[in-house]
Write an enzyme that holds these catalytic residues in place. Structure first.
Site, short mmCIF file in Angstrom:
data_model
loop_
_atom_site.label_atom_id
_atom_site.label_comp_id
_atom_site.label_asym_id
_atom_site.label_seq_id
_atom_site.Cartn_x
_atom_site.Cartn_y
_atom_site.Cartn_z
N ARG A 1 -1.71 -22.19 15.58
CA ARG A 1 -1.57 -21.47 16.90
C ARG A 1 -0.43 -22.39 17.58
O ARG A 1 -0.36 -23.48 18.12
CB ARG A 1 -2.77 -21.50 17.89
CG ARG A 1 -3.65 -20.58 17.32
CD ARG A 1 -4.92 -20.86 18.07
NE ARG A 1 -6.14 -19.79 17.52
CZ ARG A 1 -7.10 -19.87 17.05
NH1 ARG A 1 -7.32 -21.04 16.51
NH2 ARG A 1 -8.06 -18.96 16.72
N ARG B 1 -14.93 -10.47 25.53
CA ARG B 1 -15.32 -11.55 24.93
C ARG B 1 -15.76 -12.57 25.86
O ARG B 1 -16.38 -13.65 25.68
CB ARG B 1 -14.75 -12.12 23.59
CG ARG B 1 -13.29 -12.82 23.92
CD ARG B 1 -12.77 -13.08 22.59
NE ARG B 1 -11.73 -14.30 22.48
CZ ARG B 1 -10.94 -14.45 21.98
NH1 ARG B 1 -10.40 -13.36 21.18
NH2 ARG B 1 -10.04 -15.49 21.94
N ASN C 1 -11.44 -12.38 16.01
CA ASN C 1 -12.02 -12.74 17.70
C ASN C 1 -11.46 -11.70 18.47
O ASN C 1 -12.34 -11.14 19.17
CB ASN C 1 -11.41 -13.92 18.03
CG ASN C 1 -11.57 -15.29 17.08
OD1 ASN C 1 -12.66 -15.06 16.24
ND2 ASN C 1 -10.97 -16.46 17.04
N ASP C 2 -10.25 -11.05 18.15
CA ASP C 2 -9.91 -10.12 19.10
C ASP C 2 -9.98 -8.77 18.47
O ASP C 2 -10.47 -7.75 19.36
CB ASP C 2 -7.99 -10.15 19.25
CG ASP C 2 -7.92 -11.22 20.17
OD1 ASP C 2 -8.35 -11.20 21.41
OD2 ASP C 2 -6.86 -11.75 20.13
N CYS D 1 -8.43 -14.99 9.88
CA CYS D 1 -8.49 -16.35 10.65
C CYS D 1 -9.12 -16.46 11.98
O CYS D 1 -9.05 -17.38 12.72
CB CYS D 1 -6.84 -16.72 10.75
SG CYS D 1 -5.92 -15.62 11.88
N ARG E 1 1.96 -19.02 13.64
CA ARG E 1 1.76 -17.74 14.49
C ARG E 1 2.79 -17.73 15.62
O ARG E 1 2.87 -18.88 16.38
CB ARG E 1 0.61 -17.09 14.97
CG ARG E 1 0.39 -16.26 15.73
CD ARG E 1 -1.16 -15.89 16.19
NE ARG E 1 -1.56 -16.74 17.11
CZ ARG E 1 -2.80 -16.86 17.55
NH1 ARG E 1 -3.62 -15.88 17.00
NH2 ARG E 1 -3.14 -17.78 18.46
N GLU F 1 -5.27 -7.50 14.85
CA GLU F 1 -6.36 -7.63 15.68
C GLU F 1 -6.69 -6.24 16.74
O GLU F 1 -7.52 -6.75 17.55
CB GLU F 1 -5.51 -8.56 16.94
CG GLU F 1 -5.09 -9.82 16.05
CD GLU F 1 -4.33 -10.87 17.13
OE1 GLU F 1 -5.33 -11.68 17.48
OE2 GLU F 1 -3.50 -10.77 17.39
#
Ligand code: PEP
Ligand code: MG
Length: 572
Positions: free
Chosen positions: A295, A464, A453-454, A501, A331, A430
């Site tokens: 990241r 979230r 996560n997204d 990921c 990324r 995502e």
């Protein structure tokens, strides 16, 4: 014996004495002072010392707990050092001859009320930062120290909540586990617990009432509960469970050193996620297949202004070199949503997660994107670098991002600056939009990485950050599982590798299914690598043949979970 239930934050079990950290927000009384100037001088000296400590804590956090904690220490230090913020309380002390603690509390309450009324979760979080900094200053003005605990030996820390600052300050050598009244399972404290490999239970309402300092607590992070003053049976159960846990961990350590191949020869990659170059100090390229997600936000958040091409180049090159020839997926800037950059001066938005973020910003801010891409193309000469674009929802975006890479390469070449001629360009999946278009996107992307996560948030329309709807934020949600399956199939049809990921890549409930669906790469926090590799090394790929159809054929999440649970224990 009393049982207090909460949410399982970090796995594991521990039995130690309790250390109770009571840190409710102080409500000082208004007290007159004889000499306001003396009071102001006392306050300013305390404030300067506290800001200095926070800056040191930031360095400490960088070295031990990671970038996220360091960023928060920086935010705290900025607030403590903000002369403008403390102008009003100082004026109050001067004009009304009152004590500084009371004056700071007035400003704290005023600002927090204002922030708390805002919809934006980022602004709400800023209210917590302001409160934490002001509370600490008020405590110090009252002669109270910071989170005080001078005992010895491992302990279970019990608190209303643990702020990121607390987690940096806590004596990690004593931290045998923690349980908090409040907090969610993705809080910073839980991430710390996972990193340290200790159990954590959060959202355990009533724990402060139920426990006194020095009492024994049996903390069960696997199932999310604590037993205060456990009876002989509970202690015996703990002893059995921890012996078994240690045996299992030793197996995981062994597994980490070996490749992720199933007994019948199916090989996958198990990579690590990383957020900063400092966390890579402990990076063991021999224990994983590379970095599945780097990241880059940290580089930007850690600065007061945009990081230069040179600074970025050095950071990316360091990651590429540390991976010693193994792949490093870097990324591009994923700012926006809950991650903000002060100097970017982005407009406040009603729905930041649906707003100006990630690739949308990069495509709009050519100079920011070009600087990063140039740095990446240069760094790619020093290792096996792949570039990944976040939050892609259309083919047009992917094409525009790829064209930007070409421009960056052309400008470097025109200047005679050495750079990589070819770098694989992939995208994060995502959003439901990217899932539904994944057949098309796969034709023009070199790889996919599923950002669960997204993806969970966008697929289930569940913020979230919002505790009230956490029950819907479920990696086992059938729509999410269908989405993952679709992406893997479309990726493979086009002949490109598909990784994951998001946190779901190391979720033990999903491992058999992800493996069976043919996921090529699992990327996660380094501490999970051994467990995931161990599962893979002990699970015959052929034995999972029917699992995807079986799970995806269910109509209720509970049914899917019941089937997954039958496979979960395999390999342990
Ligand atoms: C994800 O969304 O799954 C992901 C890995 O990205 P981040 O957590 O940084 O949003
Ligand atoms: Mg994401």
């Amino acid at each position: 014996m009393k049982e207090i239930r909460g949410l399982p934050g970090a796995k594991g079990r521990a039995l130690h004495k309790a250390v109770v950290l009571t840190k409710r927000s102080p409500q000082p009384e208004r007290r007159p002072v004889a000499d306001p100037e003396v009071e102001i001088a006392r306050f300013e000296a305390l404030r300067a010392a506290y800001a200095g400590e926070l800056r040191e804590l930031r360095e400490k956090a960088l070295a031990s707990t990671g970038q996220e904690a360091a960023d928060i220490m920086k935010a705290y230090a900025d607030i403590a050092g903000d002369n403008l913020f403390f102008k009003k309380p100082i004026k109050l002390v001067r004009e009304e001859a009152v004590d500084a603690g009371w004056a700071v509390a007035q400003e704290r309450d005023r600002v927090c009320r204002k922030f708390a009324a805002m919809e934006d979760p980022y602004m709400k979080a800023r209210a917590d930062d302001v409160r934490n900094v002001c509370d600490e200053l008020i405590r110090r003005l009252d002669g109270e120290g910071a989170l005080a605990d001078d005992g010895e030996g491992a302990a279970i820390f019990v608190a209303e909540d643990l702020t990121p600052e607390d987690t940096v300050r806590l004596d990690k050598s004593r931290l045998g586990g923690f349980i908090t009244e409040r907090g969610g399972v993705t809080s910073h404290a839980v991430i710390l617990a996972k990193t340290l490999g200790i159990p954590a239970v959060v959202g355990a309402a009533g724990i402060l009432e139920a426990v006194r300092a020095g009492q024994d607590i049996y903390l069960n992070g696997d199932d999310g509960f604590a037993l205060v003053d456990p009876d002989a049976d509970a202690v015996a159960e703990f002893t059995r469970a921890s012996a078994a846990q240690e045996t299992v961990r030793a197996r995981w350590r062994e597994a980490a050193a070996k490749p992720a191949v199933t007994p019948d020869g199916h090989t996958v990659s198990v990579c690590i996620n990383s957020g900063d170059t400092d966390s890579l100090k402990g990076f063991r390229a021999d224990l994983c297949d590379g970095v599945g997600l780097f990241r880059t936000e940290f580089l930007f958040m850690d600065q007061d202004d945009y990081p230069s091409e040179e600074l970025q180049y050095r950071a990316y090159r360091a990651v590429a070199e540390a991976a010693a020839g193994k792949e490093v997926i870097i990324r591009t800037l994923d700012i926006g949503g809950d991650k903000q950059l002060g100097y970017m001066d982005l407009p406040k938005e009603a729905n930041p997660f649906l707003g100006y973020r990630a690739i949308r910003i990069c495509l709009d801010r050519e100079e920011v994107f070009q600087t990063q891409l140039r740095a990446l193309l240069r760094a790619a000469l020093h290792g096996y670098v792949k570039i990944m674009f976040p939050m892609i929802v259309t083919l047009e975006e992917l094409r525009a991002a790829k064209a930007a890479v070409e421009r960056a390469r052309a400008s470097l070449k025109a200047e005679g600056v050495p750079c990589a001629d070819y770098v694989p360009l992939g995208i994060m999946i995502e959003t439901p939009a990217a899932v539904l278009l994944s057949d098309v996107l796969a034709e023009e992307a070199d790889f996919f990485s599923i950002g669960t996560n997204d993806l969970i948030q966008y697929t289930t329309a569940t913020d979230r950050m919002n505790e009230r709807v956490q029950y819907l934020y479920d990696p086992c949600n059938l729509s999410v599982l269908r989405a993952i399956h679709t992406v893997i199939q479309n990726g493979h049809r086009a002949g490109i590798p598909v990784g994951m990921c998001g946190e779901a890549a190391s979720d033990e409930r999903l491992l058999p299914l992800l493996l069976a669906m043919g996921l090529d790469e699992f990327s996660m926090v380094p501490a999970q690598v051994g467990r995931v590799k161990h599962f893979i090394q002990n699970t015959a790929f052929a034995s999972l043949n029917c699992l995807p159809a079986e799970v995806l054929g269910q109509r209720e999440i509970g049914e899917a979970k019941r089937i997954l649970a039958l496979y979960e224990k395999e390999g342990l």
